[in-house]
Write an enzyme that holds these catalytic residues in place. Structure first.
Site, PDB file in Angstrom:
ATOM      1  N   GLU A  58      24.835  16.550 -15.400  1.00  0.00           N
ATOM      2  CA  GLU A  58      25.968  16.626 -16.335  1.00  0.00           C
ATOM      3  C   GLU A  58      26.425  18.152 -16.502  1.00  0.00           C
ATOM      4  O   GLU A  58      25.503  18.971 -16.462  1.00  0.00           O
ATOM      5  CB  GLU A  58      25.603  16.150 -17.560  1.00  0.00           C
ATOM      6  CG  GLU A  58      26.142  16.584 -18.939  1.00  0.00           C
ATOM      7  CD  GLU A  58      27.755  15.964 -18.888  1.00  0.00           C
ATOM      8  OE1 GLU A  58      28.614  16.475 -19.343  1.00  0.00           O
ATOM      9  OE2 GLU A  58      27.781  14.714 -18.505  1.00  0.00           O
ATOM     10  N   GLN A  59      27.812  18.253 -16.340  1.00  0.00           N
ATOM     11  CA  GLN A  59      28.277  19.755 -16.455  1.00  0.00           C
ATOM     12  C   GLN A  59      28.307  20.309 -17.679  1.00  0.00           C
ATOM     13  O   GLN A  59      28.127  21.540 -17.886  1.00  0.00           O
ATOM     14  CB  GLN A  59      29.724  19.858 -16.000  1.00  0.00           C
ATOM     15  CG  GLN A  59      30.851  19.101 -16.869  1.00  0.00           C
ATOM     16  CD  GLN A  59      32.108  19.092 -16.372  1.00  0.00           C
ATOM     17  OE1 GLN A  59      32.173  19.707 -15.574  1.00  0.00           O
ATOM     18  NE2 GLN A  59      32.926  18.681 -17.191  1.00  0.00           N
TER      19      GLN A  59
ATOM     20  N   ARG B  28      29.922   6.796 -31.602  1.00  0.00           N
ATOM     21  CA  ARG B  28      29.672   7.128 -30.110  1.00  0.00           C
ATOM     22  C   ARG B  28      28.262   7.927 -30.051  1.00  0.00           C
ATOM     23  O   ARG B  28      27.613   7.819 -29.259  1.00  0.00           O
ATOM     24  CB  ARG B  28      31.051   8.039 -29.579  1.00  0.00           C
ATOM     25  CG  ARG B  28      32.071   7.185 -29.154  1.00  0.00           C
ATOM     26  CD  ARG B  28      32.893   8.020 -28.546  1.00  0.00           C
ATOM     27  NE  ARG B  28      34.138   7.445 -27.806  1.00  0.00           N
ATOM     28  CZ  ARG B  28      34.357   6.753 -26.776  1.00  0.00           C
ATOM     29  NH1 ARG B  28      33.130   7.020 -26.051  1.00  0.00           N
ATOM     30  NH2 ARG B  28      35.281   5.908 -26.475  1.00  0.00           N
TER      31      ARG B  28
ATOM     32  N   TYR C  19      38.415   1.603 -39.279  1.00  0.00           N
ATOM     33  CA  TYR C  19      37.303   0.731 -39.321  1.00  0.00           C
ATOM     34  C   TYR C  19      36.135   1.511 -39.730  1.00  0.00           C
ATOM     35  O   TYR C  19      36.111   2.624 -39.675  1.00  0.00           O
ATOM     36  CB  TYR C  19      36.978   0.022 -38.015  1.00  0.00           C
ATOM     37  CG  TYR C  19      37.020   0.799 -36.661  1.00  0.00           C
ATOM     38  CD1 TYR C  19      35.740   1.282 -36.546  1.00  0.00           C
ATOM     39  CD2 TYR C  19      38.025   0.792 -35.988  1.00  0.00           C
ATOM     40  CE1 TYR C  19      35.361   2.025 -35.347  1.00  0.00           C
ATOM     41  CE2 TYR C  19      37.556   1.595 -34.559  1.00  0.00           C
ATOM     42  CZ  TYR C  19      36.469   2.295 -34.264  1.00  0.00           C
ATOM     43  OH  TYR C  19      36.404   2.824 -33.148  1.00  0.00           O
TER      44      TYR C  19
ATOM     45  N   ASP D 233      36.140   5.419 -16.330  1.00  0.00           N
ATOM     46  CA  ASP D 233      37.456   6.185 -16.435  1.00  0.00           C
ATOM     47  C   ASP D 233      37.593   6.965 -15.184  1.00  0.00           C
ATOM     48  O   ASP D 233      38.724   7.327 -14.932  1.00  0.00           O
ATOM     49  CB  ASP D 233      37.341   7.153 -17.653  1.00  0.00           C
ATOM     50  CG  ASP D 233      37.784   6.256 -18.979  1.00  0.00           C
ATOM     51  OD1 ASP D 233      38.260   5.164 -18.801  1.00  0.00           O
ATOM     52  OD2 ASP D 233      37.762   7.044 -19.929  1.00  0.00           O
TER      53      ASP D 233
END
Length: 406
Positions: A43-44, A117, A224, A302
């Site tokens: 992971e960067q 998230r 929401y 993505d």
């Protein structure tokens, strides 16, 4: 390292590098580790954290969470919405009100949950560590080289070798760039403001316990609940001619956001009035890629099919990808697994991308009076021909990658 994945029905452990520690990369790593593979994530960023606020995990992604055994961990953090709604930006009139909650769980065999998230990300990280996944931070991928025996991955300051390399590094994927060449994502003409407010700060307006889209001219806003009703999440989308910021994400001006949606229904304006911090995203896209893999290298989420947020399926599509790819890599040699993965996932993700684009036009009342008429027609259909609406949602929420004959 050039091991077959299945030899005489005996499972072989393989060394796999995943680039990107987002939702898709972590889900994939966990799925691979549970199948016995040795997985390392590069992971960067310098810290393990997730930028953003809420996301919606519909039944199709919750089935994957259940298969990975993390649905119980999510249960303490979730909020279960009662309905999916589209409402008028001023009057609050309902154009659509489709039952979720127990109704959707019975129909689709899994719940529909809202989660933060950061909560999902934290649970996935913990589960990855518990299953032997190594996560290395502050490592930027600079290149890769396929050989007959392995793939060599060039990082800043060192090189690594593995059997396979999987790019789960988002819309600005470096792995995709290395595979297919430099091509900047295109700006869709829309930006999204995101944030959360404490529910206790807006008790006086009684925000409904639904996933609500507020549709208006060239704008829409989604509200929401998160964390059992502790927070109200919002995503506010507006159309713009251009995006001049160098960063794809920047801290937004709260006063500007409030002015953009002035005059909207009180459930909208009061939520925004209680907001003290927001981030602004450019909604970017990419043309359909000619291919998703290059010998030992493949893309996910993505990195190969960025989603507009108008079906709330971006995370779910990456989660589905992750499950399918982990299963296929356990059953087949990687070349066959990659071919089957793209053949299975490309039509599905392309369909969801198109549905998201169509919703953008609907939510923003494109066409003036014609746009308003489309929403009125939706209201009539949802009231008198509910089966048509259910059929469209069934294609999305009723899909179950965990039961596919892979």
């Amino acid at each position: 390292m050039d091991k077959e994945f299945v030899v005489n029905d005996v499972h072989q452990t393989c060394h796999i590098i995943v680039v990107g520690a987002g939702i898709g990369g972590l889900t994939l790593a966990l799925g691979l580790a549970k199948q016995g593979h040795q997985v390392r994530i590069f992971e960067q960023t310098k810290t393990l954290s997730e930028v953003g606020a809420g996301l919606q995990l519909s039944a199709n992604s919750m089935k994957v969470m259940r298969s990975l055994g993390i649905d119980n961990a999510l249960k303490t953090h979730h909020f279960a919405p009662q309905n999916a709604c589209i409402r008028d930006y001023r009057s609050g009139r309902y154009y659509l009100k489709s039952a979720l909650g127990k109704t959707a769980q019975t129909r689709y065999g899994a719940p529909y949950w809202h989660v933060h998230r950061a909560d999902l990300h934290s649970i996935l990280v913990q589960q990855c560590y518990a299953n032997g996944v190594e996560i290395e931070l502050n490592h930027r991928v600079m290149g890769y080289r396929n050989t007959k025996q392995n793939v060599t991955v060039l990082l800043e300051g060192k090189t690594e070798q593995a059997d396979l390399l999987i790019g789960a590094d988002g819309i600005h994927s470096k792995v995709r760039e290395l595979m297919l060449g430099i091509e900047a994502p295109f700006f869709t003409g829309q930006v999204a403001w995101r944030g959360t407010v404490r529910a206790d700060d807006i008790k006086h307006i009684n925000v409904k316990p639904d996933a609500t889209v507020w549709a208006g001219p060239n704008q829409h806003l989604v509200t929401y609940y998160l964390r059992g009703g502790e927070l109200v999440n919002f995503v506010a989308v507006e159309e713009r001619a251009e995006w001049l910021q160098e960063s794809w994400r920047t801290e937004g001006n709260v006063n500007e956001l409030q002015q953009k949606f002035a005059g909207w229904h009180p459930e909208v304006t009061e939520v925004l009035a209680a907001c003290d911090k927001t981030f602004l995203w450019a909604l970017n896209g990419r043309p359909t890629l000619t291919r998703w893999s290059d010998q030992r290298v493949v893309l996910l989420g993505d990195a190969c099919h960025p989603m507009l947020p108008f079906m709330a399926q971006g995370a779910s599509m990456a989660i589905e990808d992750a499950y399918v790819l982990a299963q296929l890599l356990t059953k087949y040699h990687y070349s066959d697994a990659y071919q089957k993965y793209e053949a299975l996932r490309k039509p599905r993700t392309t369909q969801i991308q198109q549905m998201s684009r169509d919703n953008a036009s609907l939510y923003h009342m494109h066409g003036g009076l014609a746009g308003q008429l489309k929403l009125n027609a939706l209201s009539l259909v949802s009231r008198y021909a509910k089966g048509i609406v259910d059929s469209k949602l069934d294609q999305v929420y009723g899909y179950d990658v965990t039961s596919l004959p892979l």
